[in-house]
Design a protein around this motif. Sequence first.
Motif, short mmCIF file in Angstrom:
data_model
loop_
_atom_site.label_atom_id
_atom_site.label_comp_id
_atom_site.label_asym_id
_atom_site.label_seq_id
_atom_site.Cartn_x
_atom_site.Cartn_y
_atom_site.Cartn_z
N ILE A 296 20.12 47.15 20.66
CA ILE A 296 20.66 47.49 21.98
C ILE A 296 19.50 47.66 22.95
O ILE A 296 18.59 48.45 22.71
CB ILE A 296 21.50 48.78 21.91
CG1 ILE A 296 22.74 48.55 21.02
CG2 ILE A 296 21.92 49.23 23.29
CD1 ILE A 296 23.57 49.79 20.80
N ARG A 297 19.55 46.94 24.07
CA ARG A 297 18.47 46.96 25.05
C ARG A 297 18.90 47.54 26.39
O ARG A 297 18.04 47.90 27.20
CB ARG A 297 17.94 45.53 25.28
CG ARG A 297 17.49 44.84 24.01
CD ARG A 297 16.25 45.47 23.43
NE ARG A 297 16.12 45.17 22.01
CZ ARG A 297 15.06 45.48 21.28
NH1 ARG A 297 14.04 46.10 21.83
NH2 ARG A 297 15.02 45.20 19.99
N SER A 298 20.19 47.64 26.65
CA SER A 298 20.67 48.22 27.91
C SER A 298 22.04 48.82 27.70
O SER A 298 22.84 48.33 26.88
CB SER A 298 20.70 47.16 29.03
OG SER A 298 21.51 46.06 28.67
N LEU A 299 22.32 49.91 28.45
CA LEU A 299 23.58 50.64 28.34
C LEU A 299 24.02 51.10 29.72
O LEU A 299 23.19 51.42 30.57
CB LEU A 299 23.43 51.88 27.46
CG LEU A 299 23.22 51.74 25.96
CD1 LEU A 299 22.91 53.10 25.34
CD2 LEU A 299 24.45 51.13 25.29
N SER A 300 25.35 51.17 29.92
CA SER A 300 25.88 51.82 31.12
C SER A 300 27.31 52.25 30.86
O SER A 300 28.03 51.62 30.07
CB SER A 300 25.82 50.88 32.34
OG SER A 300 26.74 49.82 32.19
N PHE A 301 27.73 53.34 31.53
CA PHE A 301 29.10 53.81 31.46
C PHE A 301 29.87 53.34 32.68
O PHE A 301 29.35 53.36 33.80
CB PHE A 301 29.14 55.34 31.44
CG PHE A 301 28.91 55.96 30.09
CD1 PHE A 301 29.97 56.38 29.31
CD2 PHE A 301 27.62 56.15 29.62
CE1 PHE A 301 29.76 56.98 28.08
CE2 PHE A 301 27.40 56.76 28.39
CZ PHE A 301 28.47 57.17 27.62
N GLN A 302 31.11 52.94 32.47
CA GLN A 302 32.09 52.79 33.53
C GLN A 302 33.32 53.54 33.06
O GLN A 302 34.10 53.05 32.26
CB GLN A 302 32.42 51.33 33.80
CG GLN A 302 31.47 50.65 34.77
CD GLN A 302 32.14 49.48 35.46
OE1 GLN A 302 32.81 48.67 34.83
NE2 GLN A 302 31.97 49.39 36.76
N HIS A 370 21.21 45.66 32.80
CA HIS A 370 22.42 45.24 33.48
C HIS A 370 22.87 46.36 34.40
O HIS A 370 22.53 47.52 34.21
CB HIS A 370 23.53 44.85 32.48
CG HIS A 370 24.10 46.01 31.72
ND1 HIS A 370 23.71 46.30 30.42
CD2 HIS A 370 25.01 46.95 32.05
CE1 HIS A 370 24.36 47.36 30.00
NE2 HIS A 370 25.17 47.78 30.97
N CYS A 371 23.64 46.00 35.44
CA CYS A 371 24.13 47.00 36.38
C CYS A 371 25.36 46.45 37.09
O CYS A 371 25.45 45.25 37.38
CB CYS A 371 23.05 47.39 37.39
SG CYS A 371 22.26 46.01 38.25
N TYR A 372 26.33 47.34 37.36
CA TYR A 372 27.53 46.97 38.09
C TYR A 372 27.34 47.19 39.59
O TYR A 372 26.61 48.10 40.00
CB TYR A 372 28.72 47.82 37.62
CG TYR A 372 29.26 47.43 36.27
CD1 TYR A 372 30.29 46.50 36.15
CD2 TYR A 372 28.76 48.01 35.11
CE1 TYR A 372 30.80 46.15 34.91
CE2 TYR A 372 29.26 47.66 33.86
CZ TYR A 372 30.28 46.74 33.77
OH TYR A 372 30.78 46.40 32.53
N ASP A 373 28.00 46.36 40.40
CA ASP A 373 27.99 46.62 41.83
C ASP A 373 28.94 47.77 42.12
O ASP A 373 29.62 48.29 41.23
CB ASP A 373 28.33 45.36 42.62
CG ASP A 373 29.78 44.92 42.47
OD1 ASP A 373 30.52 45.52 41.67
OD2 ASP A 373 30.18 43.96 43.16
N ASP A 374 29.00 48.20 43.39
CA ASP A 374 29.80 49.38 43.74
C ASP A 374 31.29 49.17 43.51
O ASP A 374 32.02 50.14 43.29
CB ASP A 374 29.56 49.77 45.21
CG ASP A 374 28.22 50.46 45.40
OD1 ASP A 374 27.66 50.95 44.41
OD2 ASP A 374 27.73 50.49 46.54
N SER A 375 31.75 47.95 43.57
CA SER A 375 33.17 47.70 43.35
C SER A 375 33.54 47.72 41.89
O SER A 375 34.70 47.90 41.53
CB SER A 375 33.55 46.33 43.95
OG SER A 375 33.01 45.28 43.17
#
Length: 399
Positions: A296-302, A370-375
Amino acid sequence: MGKMENIIGQLYSRDSKRPIPYNYRKKLIAKSRNCSYITERCIEVPNTYNKIFASVWVNNDHVVVGTKCNRLLEINVQNGTKREIPLMRSPYPREIPEPAAGIHAIALNPSKSFMATGGHNVNDLALYSLPDYQPYAVGEFHHNWLFGISWINDFMLCTGARDGNICLWTIFDVEGFSTYEESCGIHRKTPIEILKTEGIVRIRDTHYNPVCERLGTVGYGVGKYDAKVCLVDVRQPLQKRVMDLPQKEENIVISGHDTSPVFAVGSLSHLMLIDDRDPNTTDITSVKVLEPAQGIRSLSFQGDVITIGACKTSLMFYDVRNRKYVNDHNDNPVKRCLKQGYVAENWDWHTHRYSFFPQLTSEIISIMTHCYDDSGLRLFAAGGPLPLDLIGNYASIWE
């Protein structure tokens, strides 16, 4: 410590009683099975850029990325145009470590008025004012590679580095901690607080959770497999929890839930969930990554869904509430593998290709950021070949 605590208290009091919360965006891609329908739109990055380590959306059309070759690049995700952002140099430069580690972290403050990242010296913190990327300040303290940057609120941020130190900084001018260099038009800053985490000598990543007001850091102790996580109360920095991690290999990334005191740490073969609701207990759950993912190299919560970036199986989605991977309409776990990616075909490439079973170059490309935009409708993902000695890059929009 008394003077430090007074400074921190005064700075907090200039805002509200609680740090400015992050913008809780709409959770659309990672809801339910929506992620099973996303498709990849590749963005061509010149082959002079090696491995994208960090990324952030600065507005609806532009993403800024940092690379292993220590360069900052702004990418227009609509038309693919790019421009390089000059790295910030101190007017009194320190010795640059060899080899340079590149830019591992980029972060915006909640109001998106400042961008924090690494400097020309990979040990330095660099602050740019937005939207024009005007150099504002260089932070000088760390004596090894800067790996983690987390904003506490609009004017305070933390950094973690390979020297094992956590540093607290402010964009305000504080006597004894800030000077203005008229000759180059930037501020020189030193930390208003320096923390040593017990048992951790190398910090690999940081994440601030505004819900529980704790900074999570992941790193290593004296041994190669002495993996630990430290949770720090930013209002009372001496209150720290250091926990040994059950999975020991390649723990290099940490993220946090948007609305609850839960952190996630990624390792070579497992996702680990850390529940910090009860300070008297240690609740760590290990979840094996889907095969054939490799690290695992990147993580994010939504919301309750964690997006996982890795190698081979490039994107995975884990539902924290239901404690299982998100399934598609056939009730199979959603797995996304990238289709393209650039790898320089040199001697190292031919040496490694059979170890990673590739028929395509994408087989050894890892999503390192990785990253999500504001929407929440678009996911920017980037990285490069996983082996250290291979040169290449990858960038795409998933929507």
